[in-house]
Write a protein that holds these residues in place. Structure first.
Motif, PDB file in Angstrom:
ATOM      1  N   PHE A 126     -22.280  46.302 -63.103  1.00 15.95           N
ATOM      2  CA  PHE A 126     -21.680  46.759 -61.846  1.00 15.95           C
ATOM      3  C   PHE A 126     -20.420  45.947 -61.549  1.00 15.95           C
ATOM      4  O   PHE A 126     -20.323  44.773 -61.907  1.00 15.95           O
ATOM      5  CB  PHE A 126     -22.672  46.603 -60.684  1.00 15.95           C
ATOM      6  N   ARG A 127     -19.484  46.600 -60.879  1.00 17.03           N
ATOM      7  CA  ARG A 127     -18.226  45.968 -60.493  1.00 17.03           C
ATOM      8  C   ARG A 127     -18.310  45.679 -58.996  1.00 17.03           C
ATOM      9  O   ARG A 127     -18.975  46.407 -58.267  1.00 17.03           O
ATOM     10  CB  ARG A 127     -17.121  46.992 -60.770  1.00 17.03           C
ATOM     11  N   VAL A 128     -17.646  44.633 -58.533  1.00 14.37           N
ATOM     12  CA  VAL A 128     -17.691  44.279 -57.111  1.00 14.37           C
ATOM     13  C   VAL A 128     -16.528  44.930 -56.366  1.00 14.37           C
ATOM     14  O   VAL A 128     -15.384  44.834 -56.799  1.00 14.37           O
ATOM     15  CB  VAL A 128     -17.617  42.751 -56.902  1.00 14.37           C
ATOM     16  N   VAL A 129     -16.840  45.627 -55.286  1.00 19.74           N
ATOM     17  CA  VAL A 129     -15.782  46.202 -54.443  1.00 19.74           C
ATOM     18  C   VAL A 129     -16.043  45.801 -52.987  1.00 19.74           C
ATOM     19  O   VAL A 129     -17.136  45.347 -52.636  1.00 19.74           O
ATOM     20  CB  VAL A 129     -15.734  47.753 -54.533  1.00 19.74           C
ATOM     21  N   GLU A 130     -15.017  45.956 -52.175  1.00 21.06           N
ATOM     22  CA  GLU A 130     -15.178  45.628 -50.763  1.00 21.06           C
ATOM     23  C   GLU A 130     -14.570  46.725 -49.911  1.00 21.06           C
ATOM     24  O   GLU A 130     -13.682  47.445 -50.356  1.00 21.06           O
ATOM     25  CB  GLU A 130     -14.485  44.295 -50.459  1.00 21.06           C
ATOM     26  N   GLY A 131     -15.064  46.817 -48.691  1.00 20.58           N
ATOM     27  CA  GLY A 131     -14.494  47.778 -47.752  1.00 20.58           C
ATOM     28  C   GLY A 131     -14.240  47.093 -46.434  1.00 20.58           C
ATOM     29  O   GLY A 131     -14.677  45.964 -46.213  1.00 20.58           O
ATOM     30  N   PRO A 132     -13.522  47.778 -45.532  1.00 18.18           N
ATOM     31  CA  PRO A 132     -13.194  47.165 -44.236  1.00 18.18           C
ATOM     32  C   PRO A 132     -14.409  47.059 -43.326  1.00 18.18           C
ATOM     33  O   PRO A 132     -15.323  47.884 -43.407  1.00 18.18           O
ATOM     34  CB  PRO A 132     -12.155  48.137 -43.646  1.00 18.18           C
ATOM     35  N   GLU A 133     -14.401  46.044 -42.478  1.00 23.56           N
ATOM     36  CA  GLU A 133     -15.495  45.900 -41.507  1.00 23.56           C
ATOM     37  C   GLU A 133     -15.276  46.793 -40.292  1.00 23.56           C
ATOM     38  O   GLU A 133     -16.225  47.159 -39.616  1.00 23.56           O
ATOM     39  CB  GLU A 133     -15.634  44.428 -41.099  1.00 23.56           C
ATOM     40  N   GLU A 174     -23.342  49.688 -41.721  1.00 23.03           N
ATOM     41  CA  GLU A 174     -23.969  49.417 -43.014  1.00 23.03           C
ATOM     42  C   GLU A 174     -22.871  49.449 -44.068  1.00 23.03           C
ATOM     43  O   GLU A 174     -21.803  50.010 -43.832  1.00 23.03           O
ATOM     44  CB  GLU A 174     -25.033  50.473 -43.329  1.00 23.03           C
ATOM     45  N   THR A 175     -23.140  48.853 -45.201  1.00 21.04           N
ATOM     46  CA  THR A 175     -22.114  48.838 -46.245  1.00 21.04           C
ATOM     47  C   THR A 175     -21.996  50.183 -46.949  1.00 21.04           C
ATOM     48  O   THR A 175     -21.130  50.362 -47.802  1.00 21.04           O
ATOM     49  CB  THR A 175     -22.416  47.733 -47.292  1.00 21.04           C
ATOM     50  N   SER A 176     -22.834  51.156 -46.574  1.00 18.28           N
ATOM     51  CA  SER A 176     -22.807  52.456 -47.249  1.00 18.28           C
ATOM     52  C   SER A 176     -21.444  53.143 -47.163  1.00 18.28           C
ATOM     53  O   SER A 176     -21.098  53.957 -48.029  1.00 18.28           O
ATOM     54  CB  SER A 176     -23.883  53.373 -46.665  1.00 18.28           C
ATOM     55  N   ALA A 177     -20.658  52.806 -46.136  1.00 18.89           N
ATOM     56  CA  ALA A 177     -19.317  53.393 -46.036  1.00 18.89           C
ATOM     57  C   ALA A 177     -18.478  53.063 -47.272  1.00 18.89           C
ATOM     58  O   ALA A 177     -17.570  53.823 -47.633  1.00 18.89           O
ATOM     59  CB  ALA A 177     -18.621  52.899 -44.775  1.00 18.89           C
ATOM     60  N   VAL A 178     -18.791  51.957 -47.925  1.00 16.84           N
ATOM     61  CA  VAL A 178     -18.029  51.580 -49.125  1.00 16.84           C
ATOM     62  C   VAL A 178     -18.315  52.544 -50.279  1.00 16.84           C
ATOM     63  O   VAL A 178     -17.472  52.750 -51.149  1.00 16.84           O
ATOM     64  CB  VAL A 178     -18.313  50.111 -49.536  1.00 16.84           C
ATOM     65  N   PRO A 195     -20.760  43.800 -51.425  1.00 17.68           N
ATOM     66  CA  PRO A 195     -21.346  42.871 -50.463  1.00 17.68           C
ATOM     67  C   PRO A 195     -20.488  42.824 -49.200  1.00 17.68           C
ATOM     68  O   PRO A 195     -19.284  43.038 -49.274  1.00 17.68           O
ATOM     69  CB  PRO A 195     -21.282  41.520 -51.186  1.00 17.68           C
ATOM     70  N   GLY A 196     -21.127  42.576 -48.064  1.00 15.17           N
ATOM     71  CA  GLY A 196     -20.302  42.459 -46.865  1.00 15.17           C
ATOM     72  C   GLY A 196     -21.097  42.383 -45.580  1.00 15.17           C
ATOM     73  O   GLY A 196     -22.321  42.502 -45.551  1.00 15.17           O
ATOM     74  N   ARG A 197     -20.329  42.195 -44.510  1.00 20.41           N
ATOM     75  CA  ARG A 197     -20.905  41.999 -43.185  1.00 20.41           C
ATOM     76  C   ARG A 197     -21.032  43.345 -42.486  1.00 20.41           C
ATOM     77  O   ARG A 197     -20.154  44.196 -42.631  1.00 20.41           O
ATOM     78  CB  ARG A 197     -19.930  41.104 -42.412  1.00 20.41           C
ATOM     79  N   VAL A 198     -22.125  43.519 -41.759  1.00 22.17           N
ATOM     80  CA  VAL A 198     -22.313  44.761 -40.999  1.00 22.17           C
ATOM     81  C   VAL A 198     -22.745  44.424 -39.569  1.00 22.17           C
ATOM     82  O   VAL A 198     -23.199  43.319 -39.290  1.00 22.17           O
ATOM     83  CB  VAL A 198     -23.347  45.693 -41.674  1.00 22.17           C
ATOM     84  N   TYR A 199     -22.570  45.406 -38.695  1.00 22.25           N
ATOM     85  CA  TYR A 199     -22.745  45.140 -37.249  1.00 22.25           C
ATOM     86  C   TYR A 199     -23.605  46.229 -36.608  1.00 22.25           C
ATOM     87  O   TYR A 199     -23.397  47.422 -36.863  1.00 22.25           O
ATOM     88  CB  TYR A 199     -21.387  45.151 -36.559  1.00 22.25           C
ATOM     89  N   ARG A 200     -24.540  45.810 -35.788  1.00 20.14           N
ATOM     90  CA  ARG A 200     -25.305  46.805 -35.042  1.00 20.14           C
ATOM     91  C   ARG A 200     -25.522  46.347 -33.619  1.00 20.14           C
ATOM     92  O   ARG A 200     -25.601  45.141 -33.346  1.00 20.14           O
ATOM     93  CB  ARG A 200     -26.660  47.064 -35.714  1.00 20.14           C
ATOM     94  N   ARG A 201     -25.641  47.362 -32.729  1.00 25.94           N
ATOM     95  CA  ARG A 201     -25.839  47.013 -31.327  1.00 25.94           C
ATOM     96  C   ARG A 201     -27.295  46.612 -31.150  1.00 25.94           C
ATOM     97  O   ARG A 201     -28.165  47.443 -30.944  1.00 25.94           O
ATOM     98  CB  ARG A 201     -25.500  48.231 -30.452  1.00 25.94           C
ATOM     99  N   GLU A 202     -27.535  45.324 -31.292  1.00 26.36           N
ATOM    100  CA  GLU A 202     -28.897  44.833 -31.352  1.00 26.36           C
ATOM    101  C   GLU A 202     -28.949  43.468 -30.684  1.00 26.36           C
ATOM    102  O   GLU A 202     -28.012  42.686 -30.787  1.00 26.36           O
ATOM    103  CB  GLU A 202     -29.273  44.661 -32.833  1.00 26.36           C
ATOM    104  N   THR A 203     -30.046  43.198 -29.993  1.00 26.45           N
ATOM    105  CA  THR A 203     -30.207  41.872 -29.402  1.00 26.45           C
ATOM    106  C   THR A 203     -30.813  40.969 -30.467  1.00 26.45           C
ATOM    107  O   THR A 203     -31.737  41.375 -31.175  1.00 26.45           O
ATOM    108  CB  THR A 203     -31.168  41.956 -28.197  1.00 26.45           C
TER     109      THR A 203
END
Ligand code: PHE
Length: 346
Positions: A126-133, A174-178, A195-203
């Motif tokens: 596998f090759r490593v790719v990144e997408g925007p946060e 989620e990173t699925s957008a990549v 690999p990357g950071r993801v954000y959810r509206r969560e306490t």
């Protein structure tokens, strides 16, 4: 004349003795025995003596020279030794002092897990790719088969970003957008991890953070089957958690895969018997499935010809399990004592 020679001898010897450095000794040598020194003048005057006197005085002159040479050599040796001692003293190493330990840094456990997982996947090809946060609604939802009115959005509706002129920007859930960005950018075959950071509206609580990390995997080619997904995940799990690990797949729903599954691994601590870490013997690790044909089509891929699998792995979860970290918030509260424990790991 003999007395003059002896006088020069005594002066010379005392000059040499007074020289405090090798440079001063050199000056004293020139002043005593150089061409312009009194001694040389006396030496020249020998020529005007009668042969008999010349012989007598000449002998004294030779003795004087010899004495001076010897005194000079002695003093030089002394001064050289002094200079060397001074140098040694200056460079003295006090081996009884306690050492100064260099401050050694450490990788954060999330970095350790991410690097390790990425290495396993790259070793599988596998090759490593990144997408925007910061993503837009289309890449994060619509292209992934989650239309505006889809019920899957209610759990995911996330942190929207207000940028004038850019409707519907959000922090990716989620990173699925990549997956989408990769397929739009290249033609098949595709074998990538993102690999990357993801954000959810969560306490935040012991098992949730509003900001966390994932590794997305995507493979698309002709003839990719569910068996390839299983084999890949099994290879990953064994490399990451040990050769004895087994995986178990159960049905799960994600709009962008069909079929979709949840993947568990037999507990690396109790080997499936059940313990404090896993409870049941199995640890749920990730979501996965066969890429939904609509997703392939949304990205301009021929869904008749191509198939693929995708998976998403939570890095915090792996780190917590591996290192028995009881509360996910410990990973982000910035206490260096946590990270210090990982010195030398990875
Ligand atoms: N994106 C999913 C999640 O965050 C995980 C997933 C990725 C599931 C890829 C299937 C395929 O829960």
């Amino acid at each position: 004349m003999i007395r003059s020679f002896e006088l020069e001898r005594d002066r010379g010897v005392s000059r040499f003795g007074d020289a405090a450095t090798l440079e001063e000794l050199e000056d004293a040598q020139v002043a005593t025995m150089g061409r312009k020194a009194q001694l040389s003048t006396l030496q020249k005057a020998l020529g005007s003596l009668s042969p008999e006197d010349r012989k007598r005085v000449g002998r004294v002159a030779n003795d004087v020279r010899a004495t001076l040479q010897a005194a000079l050599a002695d003093r030089r040796e002394q001064l050289e030794r002094q200079a060397e001692d001074a140098l040694l003293e200056e460079d003295r190493l006090d081996l009884s002092l306690p050492g100064r330990a260099p401050r050694v840094g450490a990788f954060h456990p999330l970095s350790i897990i991410e690097r390790e997982a990425v290495e396993v996947f790259t070793s599988l090809g596998f090759r490593v790719v990144e997408g925007p946060e910061v993503e837009d609604d289309w890449h994060n939802f619509q292209a992934l088969n989650i239309p505006p009115d889809h019920p899957a959005r209610t759990m995911k509706d996330s942190l929207y970003v207000d940028v004038p002129g850019h409707p519907e920007l959000l922090l990716r859930t989620e990173t699925s957008a990549v997956q989408v960005r990769t397929m739009l950018a290249q033609s098949p075959p595709v074998f990538v991890v993102a690999p990357g950071r993801v954000y959810r509206r969560e306490t935040s609580d012991p098992t949730h953070l509003p900001v966390f990390h994932q590794i997305e995997g995507l493979a698309v080619d002709e003839g990719i089957t569910f068996a390839d997904l299983k084999g890949t995940l099994e290879a990953f799990v064994k490399a990451m958690f040990g050769e004895r690990r087994r995986i178990r797949l159960g049905p799960a729903f994600f709009p962008f895969v069909e079929p979709g599954c949840e993947v568990g691994v037999s507990c690396f601590r109790c080997d499936g018997a059940g313990c404090r870490v896993c409870g049941t013997g199995w640890i749920e690790l990730l979501g996965a499935g066969m890429v939904h044909p609509s997703v392939l089509e949304n990205c301009g891929y021929d869904a008749e010809r191509l198939t693929g699998f995708a998976f998403g792995l939570g890095i915090e979860r792996v780190a917590m399990l591996r290192y028995e970290i009881p509360d996910m918030r410990m990973l982000v509260d910035g206490d260096v004592r946590l990270v210090q424990q990982f010195r030398g790991v990875a």
